[in-house]
Scaffold this active site. Structure first.
Site, PDB file in Angstrom:
ATOM      1  N   ARG A 120       1.686 -13.512 -23.728  1.00 23.57           N
ATOM      2  CA  ARG A 120       2.635 -13.930 -24.773  1.00 23.57           C
ATOM      3  C   ARG A 120       2.420 -13.146 -26.061  1.00 23.57           C
ATOM      4  O   ARG A 120       3.298 -13.088 -26.914  1.00 23.57           O
ATOM      5  CB  ARG A 120       2.507 -15.435 -25.049  1.00 23.57           C
ATOM      6  CG  ARG A 120       2.992 -16.286 -23.899  1.00 23.57           C
ATOM      7  CD  ARG A 120       2.727 -17.748 -24.144  1.00 23.57           C
ATOM      8  NE  ARG A 120       1.294 -18.002 -24.318  1.00 23.57           N
ATOM      9  CZ  ARG A 120       0.745 -19.208 -24.398  1.00 23.57           C
ATOM     10  NH1 ARG A 120       1.507 -20.275 -24.318  1.00 23.57           N
ATOM     11  NH2 ARG A 120      -0.549 -19.360 -24.548  1.00 23.57           N
ATOM     12  N   LYS A 176       2.926  -3.923  -6.397  1.00 25.56           N
ATOM     13  CA  LYS A 176       2.443  -2.588  -6.731  1.00 25.56           C
ATOM     14  C   LYS A 176       2.116  -2.611  -8.227  1.00 25.56           C
ATOM     15  O   LYS A 176       2.856  -2.084  -9.055  1.00 25.56           O
ATOM     16  CB  LYS A 176       3.499  -1.546  -6.375  1.00 25.56           C
ATOM     17  CG  LYS A 176       2.865  -0.238  -5.983  1.00 25.56           C
ATOM     18  CD  LYS A 176       3.787   0.618  -5.185  1.00 25.56           C
ATOM     19  CE  LYS A 176       3.303   2.041  -5.142  1.00 25.56           C
ATOM     20  NZ  LYS A 176       1.959   2.237  -4.619  1.00 25.56           N
ATOM     21  N   GLU A 236      -4.641  -2.385   5.704  1.00 30.06           N
ATOM     22  CA  GLU A 236      -4.044  -1.084   5.391  1.00 30.06           C
ATOM     23  C   GLU A 236      -5.146  -0.169   4.905  1.00 30.06           C
ATOM     24  O   GLU A 236      -6.324  -0.539   4.938  1.00 30.06           O
ATOM     25  CB  GLU A 236      -2.940  -1.222   4.335  1.00 30.06           C
ATOM     26  CG  GLU A 236      -3.412  -1.794   3.007  1.00 30.06           C
ATOM     27  CD  GLU A 236      -2.282  -1.907   1.974  1.00 30.06           C
ATOM     28  OE1 GLU A 236      -1.290  -1.177   2.057  1.00 30.06           O
ATOM     29  OE2 GLU A 236      -2.434  -2.755   1.064  1.00 30.06           O
TER      30      GLU A 236
HETATM   31  N1  PXG Z   1      -0.453   0.845   0.665  1.00 27.53           N
HETATM   32  C1  PXG Z   1      -0.931   1.001  -0.593  1.00 27.53           C
HETATM   33  C2  PXG Z   1      -2.039   0.141  -1.059  1.00 27.53           C
HETATM   34  C3  PXG Z   1      -0.347   1.968  -1.442  1.00 27.53           C
HETATM   35  O1  PXG Z   1      -0.810   2.122  -2.686  1.00 27.53           O
HETATM   36  C4  PXG Z   1       1.163   2.585   0.358  1.00 27.53           C
HETATM   37  C5  PXG Z   1       0.556   1.598   1.142  1.00 27.53           C
HETATM   38  C6  PXG Z   1       2.305   3.345   0.918  1.00 27.53           C
HETATM   39  O2  PXG Z   1       3.526   2.849   0.378  1.00 27.53           O
HETATM   40  P1  PXG Z   1       4.840   3.754   0.275  1.00 27.53           P
HETATM   41  O3  PXG Z   1       5.888   2.849  -0.244  1.00 27.53           O
HETATM   42  O4  PXG Z   1       4.517   4.865  -0.672  1.00 27.53           O
HETATM   43  O5  PXG Z   1       5.126   4.249   1.647  1.00 27.53           O
HETATM   44  C7  PXG Z   1       0.715   2.773  -0.961  1.00 27.53           C
HETATM   45  C8  PXG Z   1       1.307   3.794  -1.875  1.00 27.53           C
HETATM   46  C9  PXG Z   1      -2.988   7.805  -3.986  1.00 27.53           C
HETATM   47  C10 PXG Z   1      -1.824   6.890  -4.191  1.00 27.53           C
HETATM   48  O6  PXG Z   1      -3.343   8.581  -4.900  1.00 27.53           O
HETATM   49  C11 PXG Z   1      -1.236   6.286  -3.106  1.00 27.53           C
HETATM   50  C12 PXG Z   1      -0.170   5.391  -3.282  1.00 27.53           C
HETATM   51  C13 PXG Z   1       0.274   5.109  -4.545  1.00 27.53           C
HETATM   52  C14 PXG Z   1      -0.313   5.736  -5.631  1.00 27.53           C
HETATM   53  C15 PXG Z   1      -1.375   6.631  -5.465  1.00 27.53           C
HETATM   54  O7  PXG Z   1      -3.573   7.774  -2.894  1.00 27.53           O
HETATM   55  N2  PXG Z   1       0.352   4.839  -2.114  1.00 27.53           N
END
Ligand code: PXG
Length: 291
Positions: free
Chosen positions: A103, A150, A183
């Site tokens: 806030r 995210k 994952e």
């Molecule tokens: N799982 C996680 C935890 C992610 O961060 C993905 C899966 C794949 O999602 P998308 O929508 O991109 O297919 C992500 C995304 C890095 C890095 O430097 C990786 C992500 C994001 C930012 C940085 O390894 N991956």
């Protein structure tokens, strides 16, 4: 390099935000990683939907409509004259005081868009396949910090990445609190066994590359399952690969010292990669660098 910062383009050196920004102080914000392929921003509306959904749950009001955000992203690509790029969109709660109470952030959310190039893994790993391990750090519980968000708080993943790096690996499998495969630190995981493609149904981000691969498999009459997955099933799979916007599709040939299949990128993995490389040149929001 020109960075979009709250509606203005500024040089990289001048792209600064306050040390009182809660994204900086607490990881209080949301982000997206998006790719553009030859003037086509792949699955942009899906990325924007996920960004706005994360912000919704975090109760951060993004001061741009999705249409305005889309225009800002395209304008940033144009300002940098990039047809092929990795796009990072960052939204923070904005400036507050030293307390974590949201806030106190009375101003607007800060919005940053960076367009650049990224190569997550060395090129030869895409040909040879990657070796990964399982690490002790457990993926966040959905009722603590849902992996579907995210958010800018990536310490769960970074701790796992440190464990992988300390053991000499680039990427790691993270398990959920029950010990099932969730994952990797920045990628989703898939296995193929007897022609069936499987990926974890819970404890992971709903990756856009993951969804794309499942759609492609479906279109090509490959059976796809989202389900609970154990490490044993990964070890005895015929093929394994990881997906992510930055990584795209990367084959995995060894997990925790166990050779996967023939120990080289699998046939179905390579086929899906071919389809993926076609679809990234077809689906998304098109733009050109002409004025
Ligand atoms: N799982 C996680 C935890 C992610 O961060 C993905 C899966 C794949 O999602 P998308 O929508 O991109 O297919 C992500 C995304 C890095 C890095 O430097 C990786 C992500 C994001 C930012 C940085 O390894 N991956």
């Amino acid at each position: 390099m020109k960075i979009y910062l709250n509606g203005k383009f500024v040089a990289k050196e001048d792209a600064r935000i306050s040390v009182f920004d809660h994204g900086f102080l607490y990881g209080d914000g949301a982000f997206e990683g998006i790719r553009s392929y030859d003037g086509l921003v792949f699955k942009l509306s899906e990325h924007l939907d996920r960004l706005y959904e994360t912000a919704h749950t975090l109760m951060i009001k993004i001061p741009l409509s999705k249409e305005e955000m889309q225009a800002a992203i395209i304008d940033t690509l144009k300002a940098n004259r990039l047809l092929d790029a990795y796009i990072r969109v960052i939204v923070t709660r904005g400036e507050g005081d030293l307390g974590l109470d949201p806030r106190k952030c009375k101003g607007k959310a800060n919005i940053v868009i960076i367009t650049d190039k990224i190569t997550l893994y060395p090129v030869e790993l895409y040909k040879k396949g990657m070796e990964i391990i399982t690490v002790p750090t457990v993926r966040n519980l959905p009722d603590a910090l849902n992996p579907q968000l995210k958010s800018l708080n990536y310490l769960n993943n970074i701790l796992a990445k440190i464990e992988a790096n300390n053991s000499g690996f680039n990427e790691a499998i993270m398990l959920d609190h029950q010990g099932y495969v969730a994952e990797c630190t920045g990628d989703n995981i898939f296995i193929i066994k007897k022609g069936v493609l499987s990926t974890p149904s819970q404890g992971r981000l709903k990756g856009i590359t993951r969804d794309t691969v499942m759609e492609l498999a479906d279109l090509n009459q490959l059976k796809v399952e989202e389900r609970i997955m154990t490490r044993h099933e990964v070890y005895v799979s015929d093929e394994c690969f990881l997906t992510g916007t930055a990584a795209e599709i990367i084959p995995v040939v060894k997990v925790d010292g166990r050779v996967i299949g023939e120990g080289q990128p699998g046939k179905i993995t390579l086929k899906l990669t071919k389809f993926f490389n076609q679809v990234t040149r077809k689906e998304g929001v098109r733009f050109s660098l002409d004025k």
